[in-house]
Scaffold this active site. Structure first.
Site, short mmCIF file in Angstrom:
data_model
loop_
_atom_site.label_atom_id
_atom_site.label_comp_id
_atom_site.label_asym_id
_atom_site.label_seq_id
_atom_site.Cartn_x
_atom_site.Cartn_y
_atom_site.Cartn_z
CE LYS A 13 -2.01 -1.18 3.89
NZ LYS A 13 -1.30 -2.45 4.18
NE ARG A 88 -4.54 -1.38 9.68
CZ ARG A 88 -3.41 -0.86 9.24
NH1 ARG A 88 -3.43 0.18 8.47
NH2 ARG A 88 -2.29 -1.39 9.59
NE ARG A 123 7.74 -2.57 6.04
CZ ARG A 123 6.45 -2.40 6.26
NH1 ARG A 123 5.73 -1.72 5.41
NH2 ARG A 123 5.90 -2.94 7.30
NE ARG A 156 6.21 -0.27 10.03
CZ ARG A 156 5.09 -0.28 9.32
NH1 ARG A 156 5.01 0.41 8.19
NH2 ARG A 156 4.04 -0.97 9.72
NE ARG A 167 2.09 -4.82 11.12
CZ ARG A 167 3.11 -4.53 10.32
NH1 ARG A 167 4.31 -4.99 10.57
NH2 ARG A 167 2.92 -3.76 9.27
P1 AP5 Z 1 4.85 -1.59 1.79
O1 AP5 Z 1 4.48 -0.77 0.60
O2 AP5 Z 1 5.64 -0.94 2.87
O3 AP5 Z 1 3.56 -2.32 2.36
P2 AP5 Z 1 2.30 -1.75 3.13
O4 AP5 Z 1 1.10 -2.44 2.59
O5 AP5 Z 1 2.28 -0.26 3.14
O6 AP5 Z 1 2.66 -2.35 4.56
P3 AP5 Z 1 2.56 -1.76 6.01
O7 AP5 Z 1 3.23 -2.77 6.90
O8 AP5 Z 1 3.05 -0.35 6.09
O9 AP5 Z 1 1.07 -1.80 6.24
P4 AP5 Z 1 0.39 -1.89 7.56
O10 AP5 Z 1 -0.98 -1.72 7.05
O11 AP5 Z 1 0.55 -3.05 8.43
O12 AP5 Z 1 1.13 -0.74 8.41
P5 AP5 Z 1 0.68 0.72 8.79
O13 AP5 Z 1 1.88 1.55 8.82
O14 AP5 Z 1 -0.50 1.15 8.00
O15 AP5 Z 1 5.62 -2.89 1.25
C1 AP5 Z 1 6.15 -3.84 2.15
C2 AP5 Z 1 7.53 -4.31 1.65
O16 AP5 Z 1 7.37 -5.01 0.43
C3 AP5 Z 1 8.48 -3.13 1.32
O17 AP5 Z 1 9.78 -3.51 1.65
C4 AP5 Z 1 8.32 -2.93 -0.19
O18 AP5 Z 1 9.47 -2.37 -0.80
C5 AP5 Z 1 8.07 -4.37 -0.66
N1 AP5 Z 1 7.20 -4.46 -1.82
C6 AP5 Z 1 6.09 -3.70 -2.11
N2 AP5 Z 1 5.53 -4.11 -3.27
C7 AP5 Z 1 6.30 -5.15 -3.71
C8 AP5 Z 1 6.23 -6.01 -4.86
N3 AP5 Z 1 5.25 -5.86 -5.77
N4 AP5 Z 1 7.16 -6.98 -4.97
C9 AP5 Z 1 8.15 -7.15 -4.06
N5 AP5 Z 1 8.28 -6.37 -2.95
C10 AP5 Z 1 7.35 -5.39 -2.80
O19 AP5 Z 1 0.15 0.46 10.29
C11 AP5 Z 1 1.03 0.15 11.34
C12 AP5 Z 1 0.26 0.08 12.65
O20 AP5 Z 1 -0.38 1.36 12.90
C13 AP5 Z 1 -0.89 -0.93 12.69
O21 AP5 Z 1 -0.45 -2.22 13.04
C14 AP5 Z 1 -1.79 -0.29 13.76
O22 AP5 Z 1 -1.31 -0.53 15.05
C15 AP5 Z 1 -1.66 1.19 13.48
N6 AP5 Z 1 -2.67 1.71 12.53
C16 AP5 Z 1 -2.42 2.33 11.34
N7 AP5 Z 1 -3.56 2.67 10.73
C17 AP5 Z 1 -4.56 2.28 11.55
C18 AP5 Z 1 -5.98 2.34 11.48
N8 AP5 Z 1 -6.61 2.89 10.40
N9 AP5 Z 1 -6.71 1.82 12.48
C19 AP5 Z 1 -6.11 1.29 13.57
N10 AP5 Z 1 -4.77 1.18 13.71
C20 AP5 Z 1 -4.00 1.67 12.72
#
Ligand code: AP5
Length: 212
Positions: A13, A88, A123, A156, A167
């Site tokens: 994402k 979410r 990552r 991270r 997660r």
């Molecule tokens: P990346 O693009 O970083 O993936 P992502 O989907 O953004 O993953 P996140 O871990 O950031 O999502 P998340 O939803 O768990 O975390 P968030 O920060 O929102 O890609 C991942 C890796 O793969 C990278 O190394 C990238 O280079 C690689 N990659 C990408 N595409 C690729 C491809 N096609 N091929 C190969 N490699 C590839 O949330 C973190 C925490 O915050 C949550 O756990 C929660 O505690 C809190 N939080 C955030 N938002 C909310 C909410 N709305 N409600 C409640 N809690 C929340």
């Protein structure tokens, strides 16, 4: 155009949001990045969110809804925005609808859990702007340094394998249901996230009917 990127942790994402920002010239709103920034600054929000995030649990809906409502009301969101990592939960999606936040397309980026666990170990994220890299699939131009802002890249804390598995469980239990929610509203588009970053990006642009 107002867009939501849905998908499991690590589905891509954040990576796709960065590319779409450049192509569509609208801002990305990542609740994860906003919460990490709040934690780094030691704000009240950051203090409240820390334990949930470290454990791989969801931060309570009321904290999230406050920051999102404020952010989408900013002038730079007038022509559209990309929501990354929000909504979410069903409660968050329903609250956005109730607040009249108009969503045009919801793109679900699909990747198997087994592939995600492998991705997370490689990552690296920018300690300042939150940009996301991968040591093999998407390396920065200079090792350990963010291409966008020149700050140091870090691992991270919630990318530890055990926390990633937690997660993923949370995603399947609380977030995946949003696919049905938006499918019923006729807004769901599904994209294969297991292909190259560029391939997934091209499919997203096609799914949302963007001319770039
Ligand atoms: P990346 O693009 O970083 O993936 P992502 O989907 O953004 O993953 P996140 O871990 O950031 O999502 P998340 O939803 O768990 O975390 P968030 O920060 O929102 O890609 C991942 C890796 O793969 C990278 O190394 C990238 O280079 C690689 N990659 C990408 N595409 C690729 C491809 N096609 N091929 C190969 N490699 C590839 O949330 C973190 C925490 O915050 C949550 O756990 C929660 O505690 C809190 N939080 C955030 N938002 C909310 C909410 N709305 N409600 C409640 N809690 C929340």
């Amino acid at each position: 155009m107002n867009l939501i990127l849905l998908g499991a942790p690590g589905a891509g994402k954040g990576t796709q949001a960065e590319l779409l920002v450049k192509k569509l010239s609208i801002p990305a709103i990542s609740t994860g990045n906003m919460l990490r920034e709040a934690m780094a600054k030691g704000t009240e929000l950051g203090k409240k969110a820390k334990q949930y995030m470290d454990e791989g649990a969801l931060v309570p809906d009321e904290l999230i809804l406050g920051i999102v409502a404020d952010r989408v009301a900013q002038p730079d969101c007038r022509d559209g925005f990309i929501l990354d990592g929000v909504p979410r939960t069903l409660a968050q999606a329903e609250a956005l609808e109730a607040k009249g936040v108009k969503i045009d397309h919801v793109v679900s980026i699909e990747v198997d859990d087994a592939e995600i666990e492998g991705r997370m170990t490689g990552r690296r994220v920018c300690s300042k702007c939150g940009a996301s890299y991968h040591v093999v699939a998407n390396p920065p131009k200079t090792e350990g340094i963010c291409d966008s802002c020149g700050s140091a890249l870090i691992t991270r804390k919630d990318d530890a394998p055990e926390t990633v598995r937690r997660r993923l469980k949370v995603y399947h239990a609380s977030t995946e249901v949003l696919k049905d929610f938006y499918a019923k509203l006729g807004r769901l588009r599904t994209v294969n996230g297991s292909q190259s970053i560029e391939g997934a990006n091209a499919d997203i642009l096609e799914a949302i009917g963007a001319q770039v």
